[in-house]
Design a protein around this motif. Structure first.
Motif, short mmCIF file in Angstrom:
data_model
loop_
_atom_site.label_atom_id
_atom_site.label_comp_id
_atom_site.label_asym_id
_atom_site.label_seq_id
_atom_site.Cartn_x
_atom_site.Cartn_y
_atom_site.Cartn_z
N ASN A 25 0.82 -1.21 0.00
CA ASN A 25 0.00 0.00 0.00
C ASN A 25 0.86 1.26 0.00
OD1 ASN A 25 -2.44 -1.39 -0.11
ND2 ASN A 25 -2.56 -1.56 2.11
N LEU A 26 1.94 1.26 0.76
CA LEU A 26 2.86 2.40 0.78
C LEU A 26 3.48 2.59 -0.60
CD1 LEU A 26 4.52 4.59 2.30
CD2 LEU A 26 6.18 2.79 2.78
N PHE A 27 3.94 1.51 -1.20
CA PHE A 27 4.56 1.59 -2.52
C PHE A 27 3.56 2.13 -3.53
CE2 PHE A 27 5.74 0.09 -6.69
CZ PHE A 27 7.11 0.31 -6.75
N LYS A 28 2.36 1.57 -3.57
CA LYS A 28 1.35 2.00 -4.54
C LYS A 28 1.01 3.48 -4.36
CE LYS A 28 -1.64 -1.30 -3.74
NZ LYS A 28 -2.81 -2.20 -3.82
N ASP A 53 -6.37 6.79 -11.91
CA ASP A 53 -6.04 6.11 -10.66
C ASP A 53 -5.95 4.60 -10.85
OD1 ASP A 53 -5.99 8.54 -9.34
OD2 ASP A 53 -7.98 8.30 -8.43
N GLU A 54 -6.87 4.04 -11.62
CA GLU A 54 -6.85 2.59 -11.89
C GLU A 54 -5.64 2.20 -12.72
OE1 GLU A 54 -10.71 1.86 -13.61
OE2 GLU A 54 -11.70 1.81 -11.65
N LEU A 55 -5.29 3.02 -13.70
CA LEU A 55 -4.09 2.75 -14.50
C LEU A 55 -2.84 2.80 -13.64
CD1 LEU A 55 -4.46 4.72 -17.87
CD2 LEU A 55 -4.33 2.25 -17.55
N LEU A 56 -2.76 3.80 -12.76
CA LEU A 56 -1.60 3.93 -11.89
C LEU A 56 -1.49 2.77 -10.93
CD1 LEU A 56 -1.67 7.76 -11.18
CD2 LEU A 56 0.07 6.50 -12.44
N GLU A 57 -2.62 2.32 -10.40
CA GLU A 57 -2.58 1.18 -9.49
C GLU A 57 -2.14 -0.09 -10.23
OE1 GLU A 57 -5.01 -1.35 -6.17
OE2 GLU A 57 -5.87 0.53 -6.84
N ALA A 58 -2.67 -0.29 -11.42
CA ALA A 58 -2.27 -1.47 -12.20
C ALA A 58 -0.78 -1.41 -12.55
CB ALA A 58 -3.11 -1.56 -13.48
N TYR A 59 -0.29 -0.24 -12.88
CA TYR A 59 1.13 -0.05 -13.19
C TYR A 59 1.99 -0.33 -11.95
CZ TYR A 59 5.22 2.47 -15.20
OH TYR A 59 6.45 2.83 -15.68
N LEU A 64 5.65 -3.84 -8.92
CA LEU A 64 5.91 -4.64 -7.71
C LEU A 64 6.12 -6.10 -8.06
CD1 LEU A 64 3.26 -3.17 -5.23
CD2 LEU A 64 5.70 -3.40 -4.74
N ASN A 65 5.20 -6.65 -8.82
CA ASN A 65 5.27 -8.08 -9.17
C ASN A 65 6.50 -8.39 -10.02
OD1 ASN A 65 2.92 -8.61 -7.75
ND2 ASN A 65 1.62 -8.46 -9.55
N ALA A 66 6.79 -7.54 -10.98
CA ALA A 66 7.95 -7.78 -11.85
C ALA A 66 9.25 -7.71 -11.05
CB ALA A 66 7.97 -6.76 -12.99
N THR A 67 9.33 -6.74 -10.15
CA THR A 67 10.55 -6.60 -9.35
C THR A 67 10.75 -7.81 -8.46
OG1 THR A 67 10.25 -4.20 -9.37
CG2 THR A 67 11.79 -5.10 -7.74
N GLU A 68 9.70 -8.22 -7.76
CA GLU A 68 9.81 -9.39 -6.90
C GLU A 68 10.12 -10.65 -7.71
OE1 GLU A 68 6.05 -9.23 -4.81
OE2 GLU A 68 6.99 -8.23 -3.11
N SER A 69 9.52 -10.76 -8.88
CA SER A 69 9.73 -11.93 -9.72
C SER A 69 11.18 -12.00 -10.22
CB SER A 69 8.78 -11.88 -10.92
OG SER A 69 9.04 -12.92 -11.81
N VAL A 70 11.71 -10.88 -10.68
CA VAL A 70 13.09 -10.88 -11.19
C VAL A 70 14.07 -11.16 -10.05
CG1 VAL A 70 14.90 -9.45 -12.21
CG2 VAL A 70 12.61 -9.47 -13.21
N ILE A 71 13.84 -10.58 -8.89
CA ILE A 71 14.72 -10.84 -7.74
C ILE A 71 14.71 -12.33 -7.41
CG2 ILE A 71 14.99 -10.48 -5.25
CD1 ILE A 71 14.06 -7.53 -5.79
N PHE A 146 1.66 1.07 -19.63
CA PHE A 146 1.00 2.18 -18.93
C PHE A 146 0.85 3.39 -19.84
CE2 PHE A 146 1.68 6.29 -16.89
CZ PHE A 146 0.50 6.39 -16.17
N ALA A 147 1.95 3.80 -20.46
CA ALA A 147 1.92 5.01 -21.28
C ALA A 147 0.96 4.87 -22.46
CB ALA A 147 3.33 5.36 -21.76
#
Length: 157
Positions: A25-28, A53-59, A64-71, A146-147
């Motif tokens: 929640n803090l990150f988003k 707001d919905e686009l930003l949350e999805a982004y 978050l998911n991509a970063t955790e996945s790559v790590i 996103f863009a």
């Protein structure tokens, strides 16, 4: 089996879930605030709203998911699998880069997303060079998504 059913373990698990939720929640929130600054800078006539707001949350969730996945992949996958995935992402992002022109908005958003990734995920500093490049390609892919979605909303207004 009794170990997993104990009240102490359940309490620990619930506390860890709460910590993760607080982090997400803090990150988003921080992510949306930072990217909204880019939006206002490049598109001052666009007013905040539910669609954005919905686009930003999805982004934010995608980052978050991509970063955790790559790590996780960098820690656990054999190098050849990381290199294979990086090759695939290179081909994909190369195709996408041909579809877009040099765009200052996209680049500013991408830089801010990467800034927050590094701020919130200290494990990025431990990534292999392949893992780091894979993370960059993932971030670029989600930036493009996103863009593109943002610009399609903007064009309809």
């Amino acid at each position: 089996m009794a170990i997993f059913d104990s009240e102490g373990n359940m309490k620990f698990i619930l506390e860890e879930i709460k910590k993760a939720d607080t982090f997400y929640n803090l990150f988003k929130k921080e992510f949306s605030e930072l990217i909204n600054i880019n939006i206002q800078e490049f598109y001052p006539d666009i007013l905040p709203g539910k669609e954005i707001d919905e686009l930003l949350e999805a982004y934010a969730v995608a980052i978050l998911n991509a970063t955790e996945s790559v790590i996780d992949k960098d820690r656990n996958y054999p190098m050849y699998r990381l290199e294979e995935e990086l090759g695939t992402m290179n081909r994909l992002t190369l195709r996408l880069s041909k579809l877009e022109e040099n765009n200052d908005f996209r680049e500013a958003v991408h830089l801010n997303a990467k800034e927050l990734m590094v701020k919130h995920f200290s494990a990025i500093y431990d990534l292999s060079s392949t893992g780091f490049r894979l993370l960059e390609k993932n971030a670029k892919l989600y930036n493009w998504e996103f863009a593109s979605n943002f610009e399609s909303i903007f064009e309809t207004r």
